[in-house]
Motif scaffolding. Structure first.
Motif, PDB file in Angstrom:
ATOM      1  N   GLN A  22      64.699 -51.510  -9.822  1.00  0.00           N
ATOM      2  CA  GLN A  22      63.649 -50.634 -10.338  1.00  0.00           C
ATOM      3  C   GLN A  22      62.294 -51.073  -9.764  1.00  0.00           C
ATOM      4  O   GLN A  22      61.868 -52.207  -9.980  1.00  0.00           O
ATOM      5  CB  GLN A  22      63.607 -50.685 -11.863  1.00  0.00           C
ATOM      6  CG  GLN A  22      64.941 -50.423 -12.536  1.00  0.00           C
ATOM      7  CD  GLN A  22      65.471 -49.021 -12.243  1.00  0.00           C
ATOM      8  OE1 GLN A  22      64.812 -48.032 -12.519  1.00  0.00           O
ATOM      9  NE2 GLN A  22      66.667 -48.955 -11.703  1.00  0.00           N
ATOM     10  N   GLU A  24      59.295 -50.650 -10.614  1.00  0.00           N
ATOM     11  CA  GLU A  24      58.284 -51.106 -11.563  1.00  0.00           C
ATOM     12  C   GLU A  24      58.467 -52.558 -11.980  1.00  0.00           C
ATOM     13  O   GLU A  24      57.592 -53.133 -12.650  1.00  0.00           O
ATOM     14  CB  GLU A  24      58.276 -50.212 -12.811  1.00  0.00           C
ATOM     15  CG  GLU A  24      59.543 -50.237 -13.635  1.00  0.00           C
ATOM     16  CD  GLU A  24      60.551 -49.158 -13.231  1.00  0.00           C
ATOM     17  OE1 GLU A  24      61.342 -48.731 -14.096  1.00  0.00           O
ATOM     18  OE2 GLU A  24      60.535 -48.758 -12.041  1.00  0.00           O
ATOM     19  N   HIS A  25      59.596 -53.173 -11.593  1.00  0.00           N
ATOM     20  CA  HIS A  25      59.850 -54.563 -11.985  1.00  0.00           C
ATOM     21  C   HIS A  25      59.724 -55.544 -10.815  1.00  0.00           C
ATOM     22  O   HIS A  25      60.186 -56.684 -10.907  1.00  0.00           O
ATOM     23  CB  HIS A  25      61.235 -54.685 -12.611  1.00  0.00           C
ATOM     24  CG  HIS A  25      61.417 -53.884 -13.858  1.00  0.00           C
ATOM     25  ND1 HIS A  25      60.425 -53.758 -14.799  1.00  0.00           N
ATOM     26  CD2 HIS A  25      62.483 -53.154 -14.314  1.00  0.00           C
ATOM     27  CE1 HIS A  25      60.858 -52.992 -15.790  1.00  0.00           C
ATOM     28  NE2 HIS A  25      62.084 -52.614 -15.514  1.00  0.00           N
TER      29      HIS A  25
END
Length: 328
Positions: A22, A24-25
């Motif tokens: 992901q 966003e991580h």
């Protein structure tokens, strides 16, 4: 944010999969994973997953760790990880499912972690926190239970519905996929029904969510009963909730409920006639099935929602870790 993952089972692997896949991580650094299973087995089970499919990256063993898509992740294999074995991190993710004492829960803190987050119900945590329900009560607690996947589905829904309408009483049934606590063939268990082959029958049973909801939302929880049926499905579970409301619903129940859940950032909704397979890898704590909303009169409401009990719960573990890292 730097984390340690202690335990590389279903939740530990799913957390790492989300961190690595992901966008966003990308800011999360996994400083160490501790798992007593052989490293080659860890690599295989991370690469090939019966629920989520093969990881879209190369996974190879390298020295005392794994290299995934060019990124090295160190591993250790201590039966009781603690002290000098733990690097300095923001949050210690306790994912073994074996916190059997306060001393075990404390190990991450003793090694210098800012907080410990336990991936399940625990009587040894300072507090049980469910995002979307009671995170405002976190305070300065440093050992936190993330409760259960089912509690993460129920508690945010109860919170928004109680705020919008008031809840006089409620009964909720979770229809839950089988887990490793059930045998694949008939075998002795304390719960006789759970001694039957998990992939063969629907099994009425109890759920920890009954007590966990009371921990998270004491006022609402004491007016709520929760039961469970385990079903022969690999992943994605659901809740079927009947609520007796204090204030009557005015107008369209669908539109009124949809407006209420907009107040939550962990509850989603779907208007299509979906089945459980369609909800796999959804990060929401709960996805309300809007076509399933029913009313009897204007104060009894039936709601049905899906939750990916592994993917959604792991997403909340990461979100909670971020909250703990920011507050400590």
């Amino acid at each position: 944010m730097r984390v340690v993952i202690n335990g590389f089972g279903r939740i530990g692997r799913t957390i790492l999969r989300q961190i690595l896949t992901q966008p966003e991580h990308r800011d999360i650094e996994v400083a160490l994973i501790n798992e007593i299973a052989p490293l080659e087995t860890c690599a295989y089970l991370f690469k090939y997953d019966s629920t989520f499919g093969p990881l879209p990256y190369d996974v190879v063993t390298e020295g005392t760790g794994l290299r995934v898509n060019g990124k090295f992740i160190p591993f250790s294999s201590h039966g009781a990880l603690g002290g000098a074995d733990i690097p300095a991190v923001d949050v210690f993710l306790e994912c073994t499912g074996k916190v059997q004492s306060r001393d075990i829960a404390q190990r991450g803190l003793d090694a210098g972690a800012k907080a410990v987050l336990i991936s399940g119900p625990s009587e040894y945590a300072d507090k049980t926190i469910v995002l979307g329900a009671n995170e405002g009560s976190l305070g300065d607690a440093r050992i936190i239970s993330n409760s259960s996947c089912t509690t993460n589905a129920i508690a945010p829904l109860m919170q928004v519905m109680n705020t919008a309408f008031g809840i006089e009483r409620a009964h909720i049934t979770t229809i839950h996929c089988y887990t490793s606590s059930q045998p694949m063939v008939d075998a002795p268990r304390g719960d006789l029904a759970r001694s039957r082959a998990g992939a063969e029958s629907m099994v009425p049973t109890t759920t920890s969510a009954a007590k966990e909801v009371q921990k998270v939302l004491p006022d609402i929880g004491e007016r709520t009963s929760v039961a469970a049926v385990r079903v022969p499905s690999l992943s994605v579970s659901s809740i079927d909730a009947v609520l007796q409301l204090s204030s009557p619903i005015k107008g369209s129940a669908r539109d009124t409920v949809l407006e209420a859940i907009k107040q939550s950032n962990v509850i989603g909704a779907i208007d299509d006639p979906c089945v459980s397979r369609d909800m796999r890898e959804r990060p929401d704590s709960l996805i309300l099935a809007l076509p399933e909303i029913q009313t009897i009169g204007n104060s009894q409401l039936r709601l049905f929602g899906w939750y990916d009990n592994e993917w959604g719960f792991s997403a909340r573990m990461i979100d909670m870790a971020r909250l703990l890292a920011a507050q400590t």
